[in-house]
Design a protein around this motif. Sequence first.
Motif, short mmCIF file in Angstrom:
data_model
loop_
_atom_site.label_atom_id
_atom_site.label_comp_id
_atom_site.label_asym_id
_atom_site.label_seq_id
_atom_site.Cartn_x
_atom_site.Cartn_y
_atom_site.Cartn_z
N LEU A 16 0.82 -1.21 0.00
CA LEU A 16 0.00 0.00 0.00
C LEU A 16 0.86 1.26 0.00
O LEU A 16 0.50 2.27 -0.63
CB LEU A 16 -0.94 -0.02 1.20
N GLU A 17 1.99 1.21 0.68
CA GLU A 17 2.92 2.36 0.63
C GLU A 17 3.41 2.57 -0.79
O GLU A 17 3.52 3.71 -1.26
CB GLU A 17 4.09 2.10 1.58
N ASN A 18 3.69 1.49 -1.49
CA ASN A 18 4.12 1.57 -2.88
C ASN A 18 3.02 2.17 -3.76
O ASN A 18 3.28 3.03 -4.61
CB ASN A 18 4.50 0.17 -3.37
N LEU A 19 1.77 1.74 -3.58
CA LEU A 19 0.67 2.25 -4.40
C LEU A 19 0.44 3.74 -4.16
O LEU A 19 0.15 4.50 -5.09
CB LEU A 19 -0.61 1.47 -4.10
N ALA A 20 0.58 4.17 -2.90
CA ALA A 20 0.36 5.58 -2.57
C ALA A 20 1.39 6.49 -3.23
O ALA A 20 1.15 7.69 -3.39
CB ALA A 20 0.38 5.77 -1.05
N ALA A 21 2.54 5.94 -3.61
CA ALA A 21 3.62 6.74 -4.18
C ALA A 21 3.70 6.64 -5.70
O ALA A 21 4.63 7.18 -6.30
CB ALA A 21 4.96 6.30 -3.58
N LEU A 22 2.72 6.00 -6.34
CA LEU A 22 2.77 5.82 -7.79
C LEU A 22 2.69 7.16 -8.52
O LEU A 22 2.04 8.11 -8.07
CB LEU A 22 1.61 4.93 -8.25
N ASP A 23 3.34 7.21 -9.68
CA ASP A 23 3.33 8.39 -10.54
C ASP A 23 2.17 8.24 -11.53
O ASP A 23 2.32 7.66 -12.60
CB ASP A 23 4.67 8.50 -11.26
N TYR A 24 1.00 8.75 -11.15
CA TYR A 24 -0.18 8.64 -12.02
C TYR A 24 -1.02 9.91 -11.86
O TYR A 24 -1.33 10.32 -10.75
CB TYR A 24 -1.01 7.41 -11.64
N ALA A 25 -1.40 10.50 -12.99
CA ALA A 25 -2.06 11.81 -12.96
C ALA A 25 -3.57 11.72 -12.76
O ALA A 25 -4.22 12.75 -12.51
CB ALA A 25 -1.76 12.56 -14.26
N GLY A 26 -4.16 10.53 -12.87
CA GLY A 26 -5.61 10.40 -12.74
C GLY A 26 -6.04 10.03 -11.34
O GLY A 26 -5.25 10.00 -10.39
N ASP A 91 -1.46 -8.37 -6.71
CA ASP A 91 -1.38 -9.23 -5.54
C ASP A 91 -0.93 -8.42 -4.33
O ASP A 91 -0.27 -7.37 -4.47
CB ASP A 91 -0.41 -10.38 -5.78
N ALA A 92 -1.25 -8.90 -3.16
CA ALA A 92 -0.95 -8.18 -1.93
C ALA A 92 0.53 -8.17 -1.59
O ALA A 92 0.94 -7.47 -0.66
CB ALA A 92 -1.75 -8.79 -0.77
N ASP A 93 1.34 -8.92 -2.32
CA ASP A 93 2.78 -8.94 -2.08
C ASP A 93 3.55 -8.38 -3.26
O ASP A 93 4.73 -8.70 -3.47
CB ASP A 93 3.25 -10.36 -1.78
N THR A 94 2.91 -7.51 -4.05
CA THR A 94 3.48 -7.03 -5.31
C THR A 94 3.75 -5.53 -5.24
O THR A 94 2.92 -4.77 -4.74
CB THR A 94 2.54 -7.34 -6.48
N LEU A 95 4.90 -5.11 -5.77
CA LEU A 95 5.28 -3.70 -5.82
C LEU A 95 5.41 -3.27 -7.28
O LEU A 95 5.95 -4.00 -8.10
CB LEU A 95 6.62 -3.48 -5.11
N LEU A 96 4.90 -2.07 -7.60
CA LEU A 96 4.93 -1.56 -8.96
C LEU A 96 6.06 -0.56 -9.13
O LEU A 96 6.36 0.22 -8.22
CB LEU A 96 3.61 -0.89 -9.33
#
Length: 353
Positions: A16-26, A91-96
């Motif tokens: 979730l920390e990884n998702l919150a930091a994603l570079d996405y404009a939408g 998945d819950a153990d996946t980082l983007l």
Amino acid sequence: MLVAAYQEEALIANTLENLAALDYAGLVEVIVIDDGSKDDTLARAQACQSLFAGHPRFSLHVERMARNSGKAQALNHGLTLATYDLIVTIDADTLLEPGSLSSIVAHLYASPPQTAAIAGAILLANPMESWSTRAQQWDYFHGISAVKRMQGNFNGTLVAQGAFSLYRRDALEQAGGWPDTVGEDIVLTWSLLRRGYIVRHAEDAVAWTHAPESWGALSRQRKRWARGMIEALAIHKSLLFKPRLSTMFIYWNLMFISIDLAFTLAFIPGLLLAAFGIFWLAGPVTLLVLPLAGLWNIVIFRIQTRMLRRNDIEMKKSFAGFLLFAFIYPFIMQPVSVWGYASELFGRKKEWQ
């Protein structure tokens, strides 16, 4: 973004920390569905609300299933809660990678209008944890990625994997969501293909997944994947008769089954016999396939390395892991696949582990 989680207390906060930091404009709505975990998955996911509280475009919603119902049911429940027309599963153990969400959405809009799903590129986040993960690194980097790239070029990617894929919501709903099967992602993908949709692959939308660290856990995972292939063939066998170029890859999957059977039931016994000077099934001529296999691996390595370089991605590589992948790994995984085929054909119990 749907994140189905079961017993993921160790990694859900990092995800979730990884998702919150994603570079996405939408606008992004992250929905975590805890599938009746018995550990602290729910509490640790809820504690991540602060990561999204001040974000102008991202939000987090955490939902708990009343009881453990399986990954497909968890994802379908998340779909009923989702607001937007584009659905991403991870998945819950996946980082983007930071730009992966932007990339996979861009691939969708650059694709033909009948495109229903885009499969992201999966690499290993924990390649140095064990000998099992050292070998799996090359399986993902060489085998799985190369197959998906080829299939995607012909609009016929056969698995939009749950670990990281993008779907159009209307296509998902037409297919009835995720089926309650052991291989829910492959069966869903084939359902989309059967309805005339296109499924493609985004090689530069990179996600890092945590692979099983023990040989036993890896065997259970690959057994489940093998069962999913048999499920897809049984449920969507009409795809075999679709007059489309991508149908070629369905038959290619059938070849994997026959190759696994031949390797397990003929080649391995043949090598054992050859060790005692009995060349009934395998002999010196068999070694002639090795130069071809080596050349093919060099081609794949160059293509994959260029992809990493273009996206400024660094990946540690284990040479010992490659040797294990090339010379030992098939002797473990292909019999495991045969075990999975047999388990599905004989109706063994199914469960999400």
